[in-house]
Design a protein around this motif. Structure first.
Motif, short mmCIF file in Angstrom:
data_model
loop_
_atom_site.label_atom_id
_atom_site.label_comp_id
_atom_site.label_asym_id
_atom_site.label_seq_id
_atom_site.Cartn_x
_atom_site.Cartn_y
_atom_site.Cartn_z
N UNK A 101 0.84 -1.20 0.00
CA UNK A 101 0.00 0.00 0.00
C UNK A 101 0.87 1.24 0.00
N UNK A 102 0.27 2.32 -0.37
CA UNK A 102 0.93 3.63 -0.35
C UNK A 102 0.18 4.50 0.64
N UNK A 103 0.89 5.01 1.62
CA UNK A 103 0.27 5.81 2.68
C UNK A 103 0.52 7.29 2.46
N UNK A 104 -0.40 8.10 2.93
CA UNK A 104 -0.25 9.57 2.95
C UNK A 104 0.11 10.11 1.57
N UNK A 105 -0.64 9.69 0.56
CA UNK A 105 -0.32 10.10 -0.80
C UNK A 105 -0.38 11.61 -1.00
N UNK A 106 -1.20 12.28 -0.22
CA UNK A 106 -1.34 13.72 -0.38
C UNK A 106 -0.31 14.51 0.43
N UNK A 107 0.47 13.82 1.24
CA UNK A 107 1.44 14.53 2.08
C UNK A 107 2.75 14.71 1.32
N UNK A 108 3.67 15.44 1.95
CA UNK A 108 4.99 15.67 1.34
C UNK A 108 5.92 14.48 1.53
N UNK A 109 5.49 13.49 2.31
CA UNK A 109 6.31 12.31 2.58
C UNK A 109 5.46 11.04 2.46
N UNK A 110 5.01 10.71 1.27
CA UNK A 110 4.24 9.47 1.09
C UNK A 110 5.12 8.26 1.35
N UNK A 111 4.53 7.19 1.86
CA UNK A 111 5.28 6.01 2.27
C UNK A 111 4.82 4.77 1.50
N UNK A 112 5.79 4.05 0.94
CA UNK A 112 5.53 2.75 0.33
C UNK A 112 5.69 1.68 1.42
N UNK A 113 4.67 0.86 1.60
CA UNK A 113 4.64 -0.10 2.71
C UNK A 113 4.39 -1.51 2.17
N UNK A 114 5.11 -2.48 2.72
CA UNK A 114 4.91 -3.89 2.40
C UNK A 114 4.50 -4.62 3.67
N UNK A 115 3.49 -5.48 3.55
CA UNK A 115 2.97 -6.23 4.70
C UNK A 115 3.00 -7.73 4.42
N UNK A 116 3.49 -8.48 5.37
CA UNK A 116 3.39 -9.94 5.37
C UNK A 116 2.56 -10.35 6.59
N UNK A 117 1.70 -11.33 6.44
CA UNK A 117 0.83 -11.70 7.55
C UNK A 117 0.29 -13.11 7.33
N UNK A 118 -0.13 -13.79 8.41
CA UNK A 118 -0.66 -15.15 8.27
C UNK A 118 -2.08 -15.16 7.71
N UNK A 119 -2.37 -16.19 6.96
CA UNK A 119 -3.71 -16.32 6.37
C UNK A 119 -4.15 -17.78 6.39
N UNK A 120 -5.47 -17.98 6.43
CA UNK A 120 -6.06 -19.31 6.31
C UNK A 120 -6.28 -19.71 4.86
N UNK A 121 -6.26 -18.72 3.98
CA UNK A 121 -6.56 -19.00 2.58
C UNK A 121 -5.46 -19.82 1.90
#
Length: 368
Positions: A41-61
């Motif tokens: 995801x990309x956070x704070x797109x409208x700010x002067x410091x947008x952040x690219x974020x990667x998430x790993x997490x457990x899933x049942x799928x």
């Protein structure tokens, strides 16, 4: 005769029911961590410091796994993209990369920690990441710890992204400049003038060569960097062969109260000597709050992702001198070094966070 046997039959049925429930519970527990999910995801797109974020997490799928973070030089990891998170609360692990790095650098660790039930969040720090080295962003070094906190708050507030966070169990890990970043969250305070003075005695240190690029010598930096960035929700931190350590005030290191795992490359270099960087932390952080390890066979870059065969030559063609990122020390392979690191890091974090991974099986198994 039938009446006499009825209690025996009833007990037999009840026992079989209990065994079935137990078997089902074990199977579901094992299945719950059988896959790792991944989301960007990309956070704070409208700010002067947008952040690219990667998430790993457990899933049942279950489904078709994709290779995440793979390119011609570096190996990725396998995960289900955008899968639904599992229920229940999970510990959160924040990841900070080194100067010029990105969220892919510790993908091998992120995937394996997610297999143990962790939600793992890695961020690209503007100005000091692979695709953004804009001077105006890089010279706001004090915002690096804030980047992690913004991501932490986003993940906590939005369970649909990666699952519900157990707010009692949050930790942070960083490599190189990322190690500096997570120490800030533990309460270490950086004195710009102390660092600049020390660099006059140790000009060969790689961190000293970044003084201007990181804006440490700018008038505004002194007050910003020395401010207390401690975050009480961070319960443990891990530093992987950090740099810039000698700018931390000794009194602030002595006052750190959360457990700290300090890991240094055994095959170190003159530019990043363990004795002057990670060893500096070990000197001042109280012994009962830290664990110091020299990692056999590891160079500074062994903590990063796996290199593919021939990767060093490919990197040299594009950036002469940079093929060193694929070099390890001694006779151990990078995969063997990673397995050792995983054992140390997961053992430390599970103990520090009082967390017992529910997954049956071997969390140390290679994902490659």
């Amino acid at each position: 005769m039938c009446d006499q046997n009825r209690p025996v039959l009833i007990n037999l049925v009840l026992n079989m029911s209990r065994l079935f429930v137990l078997f089902l519970t074990v199977m579901l527990s094992s299945a719950a961590w059988s896959e790792t999910a991944f989301r960007q995801l990309r956070m704070d797109e409208e700010s002067s410091r947008p952040l690219e974020v990667a998430l790993w997490y457990p899933t049942l799928q279950h489904g078709a796994l994709q290779t995440i973070g793979d390119n011609i030089a570096f190996s990725g990891t396998r995960a289900l993209r955008d899968a639904e998170p599992t229920s229940g609360e999970h510990p959160l692990l924040l990841i900070s990369h080194g100067y010029g790095g990105n969220w892919r650098n510790l993908n091998w660790l992120a995937q394996r920690m997610a297999l143990q039930g962790y939600i793992v969040a890695a961020v690209d720090h503007p100005g000091t990441t692979t695709r953004n080295q804009h001077p105006q962003d890089a010279q706001q070094l004090w915002l690096r710890p804030q980047d992690l906190l913004h991501v932490m708050n986003k993940v906590i507030a939005t369970p649909a992204l990666a699952g519900r966070v157990d707010s009692r169990r949050i930790a942070a890990i960083g490599h190189s400049l990322g190690g500096w970043t997570v120490l800030e969250l533990a309460g270490a305070r950086f004195d710009a003038q102390r660092f600049i003075t020390d660099c006059q005695q140790h000009p060969i240190l790689s961190g000293c060569k970044l003084t201007a690029k990181l804006g440490i010598d700018q008038p505004l930096a002194a007050s910003k960097l020395v401010a207390d960035a401690r975050e009480s929700r961070i319960k443990a931190v891990v530093s992987l062969d950090l740099g810039l350590a000698r700018g931390f005030r000794p009194d602030s290191l002595r006052q750190i109260t959360v457990p700290v795992l300090i890991m240094a490359a055994q095959a170190d270099s003159d530019a990043l000597p363990a004795s002057l960087e990670s060893g500096y932390l070990a000197t001042y952080i109280p012994a009962d709050r830290q664990r110091y390890r020299r990692v056999e066979g590891a160079t500074h870059f062994s903590f990063m992702q796996m290199c593919k065969p021939g990767a060093a030559a490919l990197i040299e063609q594009e950036a002469p001198g940079e093929g060193i990122v694929c070099e390890d020390g001694g006779t151990l392979s990078r995969n063997a070094i990673h397995l050792h690191l995983l054992k140390e890091i997961s053992s430390f974090l599970n103990q520090a966070l009082d967390y017992q991974p529910p997954r049956a099986g071997n969390p140390l198994a290679s994902s490659h």
